[in-house]
Design a protein around this motif. Structure first.
Motif, PDB file in Angstrom:
ATOM      1  N   ILE A  39       7.108   2.128  -9.581  1.00  0.00           N
ATOM      2  CA  ILE A  39       5.823   1.430  -9.496  1.00  0.00           C
ATOM      3  C   ILE A  39       5.770   0.542  -8.262  1.00  0.00           C
ATOM      4  CG2 ILE A  39       4.367  -0.306 -10.618  1.00  0.00           C
ATOM      5  CD1 ILE A  39       5.262   0.832 -13.297  1.00  0.00           C
ATOM      6  N   VAL A  40       6.855  -0.179  -8.018  1.00  0.00           N
ATOM      7  CA  VAL A  40       6.897  -1.049  -6.836  1.00  0.00           C
ATOM      8  C   VAL A  40       6.813  -0.232  -5.555  1.00  0.00           C
ATOM      9  CG1 VAL A  40       8.342  -2.650  -5.546  1.00  0.00           C
ATOM     10  CG2 VAL A  40       8.123  -2.906  -8.014  1.00  0.00           C
ATOM     11  N   SER A  41       7.504   0.911  -5.526  1.00  0.00           N
ATOM     12  CA  SER A  41       7.557   1.717  -4.299  1.00  0.00           C
ATOM     13  C   SER A  41       6.236   2.402  -3.994  1.00  0.00           C
ATOM     14  CB  SER A  41       8.669   2.769  -4.420  1.00  0.00           C
ATOM     15  OG  SER A  41       9.911   2.149  -4.632  1.00  0.00           O
ATOM     16  N   PHE A  42       5.579   2.923  -5.020  1.00  0.00           N
ATOM     17  CA  PHE A  42       4.399   3.745  -4.793  1.00  0.00           C
ATOM     18  C   PHE A  42       3.087   3.039  -5.094  1.00  0.00           C
ATOM     19  CE2 PHE A  42       7.823   6.795  -5.530  1.00  0.00           C
ATOM     20  CZ  PHE A  42       7.663   7.614  -4.422  1.00  0.00           C
ATOM     21  N   LEU A  43       3.133   1.805  -5.619  1.00  0.00           N
ATOM     22  CA  LEU A  43       1.896   1.093  -5.934  1.00  0.00           C
ATOM     23  C   LEU A  43       1.812  -0.235  -5.202  1.00  0.00           C
ATOM     24  CD1 LEU A  43      -0.699   1.110  -7.625  1.00  0.00           C
ATOM     25  CD2 LEU A  43       0.574  -0.039  -9.446  1.00  0.00           C
ATOM     26  N   PHE A  44       2.770  -1.113  -5.448  1.00  0.00           N
ATOM     27  CA  PHE A  44       2.681  -2.456  -4.883  1.00  0.00           C
ATOM     28  C   PHE A  44       2.973  -2.473  -3.384  1.00  0.00           C
ATOM     29  CE2 PHE A  44       3.439  -3.438  -9.389  1.00  0.00           C
ATOM     30  CZ  PHE A  44       2.361  -4.275  -9.608  1.00  0.00           C
ATOM     31  N   TYR A  45       3.935  -1.700  -2.940  1.00  0.00           N
ATOM     32  CA  TYR A  45       4.234  -1.687  -1.508  1.00  0.00           C
ATOM     33  C   TYR A  45       3.055  -1.168  -0.678  1.00  0.00           C
ATOM     34  CZ  TYR A  45       6.434  -0.496   2.931  1.00  0.00           C
ATOM     35  OH  TYR A  45       6.721  -0.396   4.263  1.00  0.00           O
ATOM     36  N   PRO A  46       2.405  -0.056  -1.039  1.00  0.00           N
ATOM     37  CA  PRO A  46       1.204   0.355  -0.281  1.00  0.00           C
ATOM     38  C   PRO A  46       0.085  -0.673  -0.321  1.00  0.00           C
ATOM     39  CG  PRO A  46       2.038   2.188  -1.572  1.00  0.00           C
ATOM     40  CD  PRO A  46       2.801   0.973  -2.008  1.00  0.00           C
ATOM     41  N   MET A  47      -0.089  -1.359  -1.470  1.00  0.00           N
ATOM     42  CA  MET A  47      -1.130  -2.389  -1.545  1.00  0.00           C
ATOM     43  C   MET A  47      -0.835  -3.532  -0.580  1.00  0.00           C
ATOM     44  SD  MET A  47      -1.762  -2.535  -5.667  1.00  0.00           S
ATOM     45  CE  MET A  47      -2.673  -4.061  -5.521  1.00  0.00           C
ATOM     46  N   LEU A  48       0.409  -3.977  -0.526  1.00  0.00           N
ATOM     47  CA  LEU A  48       0.765  -5.042   0.410  1.00  0.00           C
ATOM     48  C   LEU A  48       0.607  -4.589   1.857  1.00  0.00           C
ATOM     49  CD1 LEU A  48       3.950  -6.488  -1.353  1.00  0.00           C
ATOM     50  CD2 LEU A  48       1.641  -7.468  -1.302  1.00  0.00           C
ATOM     51  N   ASN A  49       0.892  -3.306   2.121  1.00  0.00           N
ATOM     52  CA  ASN A  49       0.708  -2.777   3.461  1.00  0.00           C
ATOM     53  C   ASN A  49      -0.758  -2.789   3.879  1.00  0.00           C
ATOM     54  OD1 ASN A  49       3.012  -2.293   4.849  1.00  0.00           O
ATOM     55  ND2 ASN A  49       3.168  -0.137   4.340  1.00  0.00           N
ATOM     56  N   VAL A  50      -1.641  -2.480   2.931  1.00  0.00           N
ATOM     57  CA  VAL A  50      -3.076  -2.501   3.227  1.00  0.00           C
ATOM     58  C   VAL A  50      -3.514  -3.898   3.644  1.00  0.00           C
ATOM     59  CG1 VAL A  50      -5.363  -2.307   2.186  1.00  0.00           C
ATOM     60  CG2 VAL A  50      -3.662  -0.527   1.798  1.00  0.00           C
ATOM     61  N   PHE A  51      -3.079  -4.909   2.897  1.00  0.00           N
ATOM     62  CA  PHE A  51      -3.442  -6.278   3.250  1.00  0.00           C
ATOM     63  C   PHE A  51      -2.836  -6.685   4.593  1.00  0.00           C
ATOM     64  CE2 PHE A  51      -4.190  -6.595  -1.359  1.00  0.00           C
ATOM     65  CZ  PHE A  51      -5.442  -7.170  -1.338  1.00  0.00           C
ATOM     66  N   TYR A  52      -1.626  -6.210   4.865  1.00  0.00           N
ATOM     67  CA  TYR A  52      -0.986  -6.555   6.130  1.00  0.00           C
ATOM     68  C   TYR A  52      -1.752  -5.954   7.311  1.00  0.00           C
ATOM     69  CZ  TYR A  52       2.378  -6.391   9.959  1.00  0.00           C
ATOM     70  OH  TYR A  52       2.985  -6.505  11.185  1.00  0.00           O
TER      71      TYR A  52
END
Length: 229
Positions: A39-52
């Motif tokens: 979940i962290v690898s495929f959900l939260f990490y892409p979301m944080l990348n979008v904000f970055y």
């Protein structure tokens, strides 16, 4: 002569070693660790990348322009991008239509499947099939169904003399939104149906009997739901 106090030792099978107790406490976390990592690898990490990247100037073809942009990207979207407001309008229309229609049809189908009739288990199993099919397979199936030249939908409508020439369901701006909505309804309604059917199964039979005694007719299911809510 004073009374003697006797200390009773607990049986050996009731004793728990500290190390074993600590190992048992961590065991549930070890079981869910793989799911959490996915979940962290495929959900939260892409979301944080979008904000970055939303605060960055990022262009792979011009890396010398890359860098911190602040709120310039957001200002550009709201003031200079002609497609943003159309995209937002279509997204809102999509969400409202999908949620409302899936909720309404899911509730109606759940009410039907909650009644007793022959082959009810078979129909309940069939109701979950569209939701159980993978998204890639669903998209491929509906793309073939909507095909302008070899699609089944155009063939049926032509045989029924409802259309005179094939329609590009996914290529015509007049029909593409309607076509995608129908495909997503086919896949999304079973989820609402299963969820509401599970909730209906928890209603005690006494409530149905009381509603019948009070004069509840064919719509007693809806009457009970209204009272419970």
């Amino acid at each position: 002569m004073g009374a003697k106090t006797v200390e009773l030792e607990s049986p050996k099978f009731l004793r728990v070693k500290p190390s074993k107790k600590k190992r048992i406490k961590w065991m549930p976390y070890l079981f869910i660790a793989p799911s959490v990592l996915l979940i962290v690898s495929f959900l939260f990490y892409p979301m944080l990348n979008v904000f970055y990247y939303s605060f960055q100037n990022y262009n792979p073809s011009k890396p010398f322009y890359n860098g911190y942009a602040g709120f310039d990207n957001f200002v550009n979207i709201f003031t200079a991008d002609p497609l943003f407001w159309d995209s937002l309008r279509i997204s809102l229309k999509w969400v409202v239509l999908e949620v409302v229609l899936q909720l309404v049809f899911g509730l109606l189908i759940a009410l039907v499947l909650n009644r007793a009739f022959r082959f009810r288990s078979l129909f309940r199993t069939a109701a979950i099939i569209p939701w159980a099919i993978s998204g890639v397979l669903t998209a491929t199936m509906w793309s073939m169904l909507y095909s302008e030249h070899s699609g089944m939908l155009n063939d049926i409508l032509t045989r029924l003399h409802l259309i005179h020439s094939p329609i590009a369901w996914l290529g015509d701006t007049e029909w593409v939104f309607f076509s995608i909505v129908m495909a997503e309804l086919w896949r999304g309604i079973p989820f609402f149906t299963i969820t509401m059917l599970a909730a209906l199964q928890t209603i005690p039979q006494e409530l149905y009997e009381s509603c019948t005694v009070d004069g509840g007719g064919a719509g007693k299911d809806l009457s009970i739901l209204r009272r419970l809510s």
